[in-house]
Write an enzyme that holds these catalytic residues in place. Structure first.
Site, mmCIF file in Angstrom:
data_model
loop_
_atom_site.group_PDB
_atom_site.id
_atom_site.type_symbol
_atom_site.label_atom_id
_atom_site.label_comp_id
_atom_site.label_asym_id
_atom_site.label_seq_id
_atom_site.Cartn_x
_atom_site.Cartn_y
_atom_site.Cartn_z
ATOM 1 N N ARG A 36 0.934 -1.189 0.064
ATOM 2 C CA ARG A 36 0.083 -0.019 -0.025
ATOM 3 C C ARG A 36 0.924 1.238 -0.047
ATOM 4 O O ARG A 36 0.622 2.279 -0.599
ATOM 5 C CB ARG A 36 -0.998 0.038 1.322
ATOM 6 N N ASP A 145 -15.760 8.190 9.528
ATOM 7 C CA ASP A 145 -14.486 7.336 9.366
ATOM 8 C C ASP A 145 -13.410 8.078 9.477
ATOM 9 O O ASP A 145 -13.370 9.034 9.412
ATOM 10 C CB ASP A 145 -14.526 6.537 7.882
#
Length: 275
Positions: A36, A145
């Site tokens: 990532r 979030d």
């Protein structure tokens, strides 16, 4: 090019991620983190993940890069109507109990780890259907979030066509629109539903949450498993503090409130009600 994280770099990253987001990064996650962060390094025109870590830890880049780092390593697995028995309980038990206790007023539902919005929009569909079938009541959904990227997608309400397969066909017809260009194979949540759902950034590790303290229903599912026991307890305490008496908390089926003693009693599998 040897594009791998050193032991030192991975340990530094793990400490930052757990300290800021509460998410544990055991050695088994190292390959995932490398993959990532390669994308993030390319976005910054940096040669590899080692150079990215030098930028973070040796050149003062961490402060401005922290949000992007958390975005990159956060796992955002989500589906519409995931763990569907929770939504049955919401429709058949929780909302009727809230309305019976409080009468004609705004029902507030909070999706506390909303990712790209599937959970929040699923709840919105359930509430909209209850309203459509009567008796009518007012309702609103908040999704929060830590990741800014997923919140942008949630606000747009645009998803791959196959992602809405779990949505019952009658609800798809009412609440999901097909893209005009069918070759794109995308759908979008209808504007009437999107207007009822609001998204904002929130880190569950923060000591205070900028959320109303009279919420009726909180969904916090499949996120606590990434935290250690102490962090789980602290997050649950804060979440419960935002529930009205008689409000409901939904956890993931792999999670529990064992040893919680937070003024909540279990009323269904991984569903708790505030006394």
């Amino acid at each position: 090019m040897f594009d791998r994280l050193s032991e030192r770099d991975f340990q530094c990253l793990a400490e930052v991620i757990q300290g800021h987001a509460g998410i544990r990064m055991p050695p088994a996650k190292r390959t995932m983190v490398e993959g990532r962060l390669r994308k993030r390094a390319r976005a910054l025109d940096l040669a590899d993940v080692g150079r990215y870590c030098r930028y973070l830890f040796d050149e003062g880049g961490l402060a401005q890069e922290l949000v992007h780092l958390i975005d990159a390593v956060t796992t955002n697995k989500t589906d519409f109507f995931r763990e569907p028995d929770h939504f049955d309980h919401l429709r058949d038990a929780a909302v009727p109990a809230v309305l019976a206790r409080r009468g004609d007023r705004l029902v507030k539902l909070w999706s506390a780890a909303s990712s790209i919005g599937a959970e929040a929009y699923t709840a919105a569909m359930v509430l909209a259907e209850m309203n459509r079938q009567g008796p009518a009541f007012r309702w609103a959904v908040l999704g929060t979030d830590i990741s800014t990227e997923v919140l942008e997608q949630a606000s747009l309400g645009v998803y791959p066509e196959e992602m809405v397969d779990p949505v019952p066909a009658d609800l798809r017809r009412r609440y999901v629109m097909q893209a005009r260009d069918t070759a794109r194979r995308e759908v979008r949540i209808v504007p009437e539903l999107r207007r009822q759902v609001r998204f904002q950034r929130l880190n569950l590790m923060d000591p205070h949450y900028p959320v109303d303290r009279d919420v009726d229903v909180v969904f916090c599912r499949n996120i606590l498993i990434y935290f250690d026991k102490r962090t789980q307890r602290a997050v649950l305490e804060r979440l419960c503090g935002h529930l009205r008496p008689g409000g409901f908390l939904y956890l993931g089926h792999s999670e529990s409130m064992a040893g919680g003693n937070l003024g909540m009693r279990q009323v269904a599998p991984t569903v708790f009600r505030r006394d």
